[in-house]
Design a protein around this motif. Structure first.
Motif, PDB file in Angstrom:
ATOM      1  N   UNK A 180       4.583  23.143   0.739  1.00  0.00           N
ATOM      2  CA  UNK A 180       3.962  21.906   1.204  1.00  0.00           C
ATOM      3  C   UNK A 180       4.585  20.753   0.423  1.00  0.00           C
ATOM      4  N   UNK A 181       5.015  19.729   1.119  1.00  0.00           N
ATOM      5  CA  UNK A 181       5.700  18.592   0.488  1.00  0.00           C
ATOM      6  C   UNK A 181       4.909  17.312   0.662  1.00  0.00           C
ATOM      7  N   UNK A 182       4.883  16.515  -0.382  1.00  0.00           N
ATOM      8  CA  UNK A 182       4.328  15.168  -0.286  1.00  0.00           C
ATOM      9  C   UNK A 182       5.339  14.221   0.343  1.00  0.00           C
ATOM     10  N   UNK A 183       4.856  13.334   1.179  1.00  0.00           N
ATOM     11  CA  UNK A 183       5.661  12.232   1.713  1.00  0.00           C
ATOM     12  C   UNK A 183       4.959  10.939   1.319  1.00  0.00           C
ATOM     13  N   UNK A 184       5.713  10.025   0.740  1.00  0.00           N
ATOM     14  CA  UNK A 184       5.164   8.744   0.294  1.00  0.00           C
ATOM     15  C   UNK A 184       5.806   7.622   1.098  1.00  0.00           C
ATOM     16  N   UNK A 185       4.961   6.730   1.623  1.00  0.00           N
ATOM     17  CA  UNK A 185       5.433   5.561   2.366  1.00  0.00           C
ATOM     18  C   UNK A 185       4.873   4.330   1.657  1.00  0.00           C
ATOM     19  N   UNK A 186       5.751   3.498   1.144  1.00  0.00           N
ATOM     20  CA  UNK A 186       5.350   2.307   0.392  1.00  0.00           C
ATOM     21  C   UNK A 186       5.712   1.067   1.194  1.00  0.00           C
ATOM     22  N   UNK A 197       0.856  -1.181   0.000  1.00  0.00           N
ATOM     23  CA  UNK A 197       0.000   0.000   0.000  1.00  0.00           C
ATOM     24  C   UNK A 197       0.896   1.235   0.000  1.00  0.00           C
ATOM     25  N   UNK A 198       0.319   2.336  -0.471  1.00  0.00           N
ATOM     26  CA  UNK A 198       1.010   3.614  -0.435  1.00  0.00           C
ATOM     27  C   UNK A 198       0.302   4.494   0.580  1.00  0.00           C
ATOM     28  N   UNK A 199       1.035   4.932   1.582  1.00  0.00           N
ATOM     29  CA  UNK A 199       0.535   5.922   2.524  1.00  0.00           C
ATOM     30  C   UNK A 199       1.078   7.284   2.123  1.00  0.00           C
ATOM     31  N   UNK A 200       0.245   8.302   2.249  1.00  0.00           N
ATOM     32  CA  UNK A 200       0.606   9.643   1.789  1.00  0.00           C
ATOM     33  C   UNK A 200       0.250  10.649   2.858  1.00  0.00           C
ATOM     34  N   UNK A 255       7.758  -5.259   0.514  1.00  0.00           N
ATOM     35  CA  UNK A 255       6.340  -5.629   0.443  1.00  0.00           C
ATOM     36  C   UNK A 255       5.972  -6.297  -0.877  1.00  0.00           C
ATOM     37  N   UNK A 256       6.885  -7.084  -1.419  1.00  0.00           N
ATOM     38  CA  UNK A 256       6.594  -7.840  -2.621  1.00  0.00           C
ATOM     39  C   UNK A 256       6.723  -7.084  -3.925  1.00  0.00           C
ATOM     40  N   UNK A 257       7.215  -5.827  -3.877  1.00  0.00           N
ATOM     41  CA  UNK A 257       7.440  -5.054  -5.093  1.00  0.00           C
ATOM     42  C   UNK A 257       8.875  -4.545  -5.101  1.00  0.00           C
ATOM     43  N   UNK A 258       9.316  -4.048  -6.252  1.00  0.00           N
ATOM     44  CA  UNK A 258      10.687  -3.571  -6.411  1.00  0.00           C
ATOM     45  C   UNK A 258      10.684  -2.133  -6.908  1.00  0.00           C
ATOM     46  N   UNK A 259      11.414  -1.270  -6.217  1.00  0.00           N
ATOM     47  CA  UNK A 259      11.628   0.098  -6.669  1.00  0.00           C
ATOM     48  C   UNK A 259      12.928   0.148  -7.459  1.00  0.00           C
ATOM     49  N   UNK A 288       6.626  -3.838   6.939  1.00  0.00           N
ATOM     50  CA  UNK A 288       7.822  -3.139   6.484  1.00  0.00           C
ATOM     51  C   UNK A 288       7.453  -2.086   5.450  1.00  0.00           C
ATOM     52  N   UNK A 289       8.348  -1.102   5.274  1.00  0.00           N
ATOM     53  CA  UNK A 289       8.085  -0.042   4.314  1.00  0.00           C
ATOM     54  C   UNK A 289       9.372   0.679   3.967  1.00  0.00           C
ATOM     55  N   UNK A 290       9.292   1.509   2.923  1.00  0.00           N
ATOM     56  CA  UNK A 290      10.318   2.508   2.637  1.00  0.00           C
ATOM     57  C   UNK A 290       9.642   3.870   2.653  1.00  0.00           C
ATOM     58  N   UNK A 291      10.400   4.894   3.020  1.00  0.00           N
ATOM     59  CA  UNK A 291       9.915   6.269   3.030  1.00  0.00           C
ATOM     60  C   UNK A 291      10.609   7.017   1.904  1.00  0.00           C
ATOM     61  N   UNK A 292       9.820   7.746   1.109  1.00  0.00           N
ATOM     62  CA  UNK A 292      10.377   8.530   0.013  1.00  0.00           C
ATOM     63  C   UNK A 292      10.285  10.001   0.383  1.00  0.00           C
ATOM     64  N   UNK A 293      11.447  10.587   0.644  1.00  0.00           N
ATOM     65  CA  UNK A 293      11.663  11.959   1.085  1.00  0.00           C
ATOM     66  C   UNK A 293      11.291  12.145   2.551  1.00  0.00           C
ATOM     67  N   UNK A 294      11.979  13.113   3.168  1.00  0.00           N
ATOM     68  CA  UNK A 294      11.828  13.346   4.610  1.00  0.00           C
ATOM     69  C   UNK A 294      11.743  14.844   4.872  1.00  0.00           C
TER      70      UNK A 294
END
Length: 215
Positions: free
Chosen positions: A30-36, A10-13, A121-125, A41-47
């Motif tokens: 204002x910045x978007x933060x994406x959590x995949x 899932x993607x959390x925003x 989470x079963x996908x590849x970035x 488990x997850x990765x965070x894109x930008x902080x």
């Protein structure tokens, strides 16, 4: 806010607010933060700006990596605090170290490289080096989900800004043309600021971007 994308991922925003400073100017942003990730488990894109808000989105999951699209201060200013709170390593392309070093006195944990991959989470970035907005700008393509996280390289409406230090319009258009517009047209574009778009929505406007810049 969460949206289902596959049985496991899932993607959390969330959106955080703060300032961006460069070349003697400061702007409210204002910045978007994406959590995949999935439930564990997850990765965070930008902080950007607010580590506590990002930790809330993480919701106790193991953070495999903090992936930074580039090192403008509004994308990395809470990276070390987030890393310390989650135990996650930070990743940045080495060509953006001069920007990172203006914000932090501790180096990123690891370097990003074009073609590098991250499994979660079963996908590849897949890391796409897309210079132009900054020399080390990167996007993260997730083919299984039909999504690319573009940071400030591509927005709804065209390329990211190139009127400041360390940026170049011809370079960003070449990056978008060669690395992003070649993705499937239905690829969703999750941006660093503002609304999402798609490759198919942006591709027809490439010549307009060039004409506006020349004009």
């Amino acid at each position: 806010m969460s949206e289902p994308t596959s049985p496991s991922a899932v993607i959390d925003h969330t959106v955080t607010s703060g300032t961006f400073s460069l070349d003697g100017g400061t702007w409210e942003v204002d910045n978007n933060v994406w959590v995949l990730g999935d439930g564990t488990e997850c990765v965070v894109i930008d902080a950007p700006h607010d580590a506590a808000a990002i930790v809330e989105q993480v919701a106790g999951r193991s953070v495999r990596a903090i992936l930074l699209t580039h090192a403008h201060d509004d994308h990395v200013d809470s990276a070390l605090e987030l890393a310390d709170q989650t135990g996650a390593p930070t990743y940045l392309h080495p060509e953006d170290r001069m920007l990172w070093d203006r914000v932090h006195d501790r180096a990123p944990d690891h370097e990003l490289a074009d073609g590098q991959t991250f499994d979660v989470a079963g996908v590849t970035l897949h890391v796409l080096h897309t210079p132009g907005h900054s020399p080390g700008a990167c996007c993260f393509h997730v083919p299984e989900l039909g999504i690319v996280f573009t940071g400030d390289t591509l927005f709804a409406g065209g390329p990211g800004a190139t009127g400041r230090s360390f940026s170049d319009f011809d370079t960003i258009v070449a990056s978008i043309t060669d690395r992003l517009l070649s993705l499937p047209a239905d690829t969703e574009v999750r941006t660093g600021h503002g609304d999402s778009t798609s490759i198919g929505a942006e591709a027809p406007h490439r010549q307009e971007w060039l004409d506006q810049h020349q004009g």
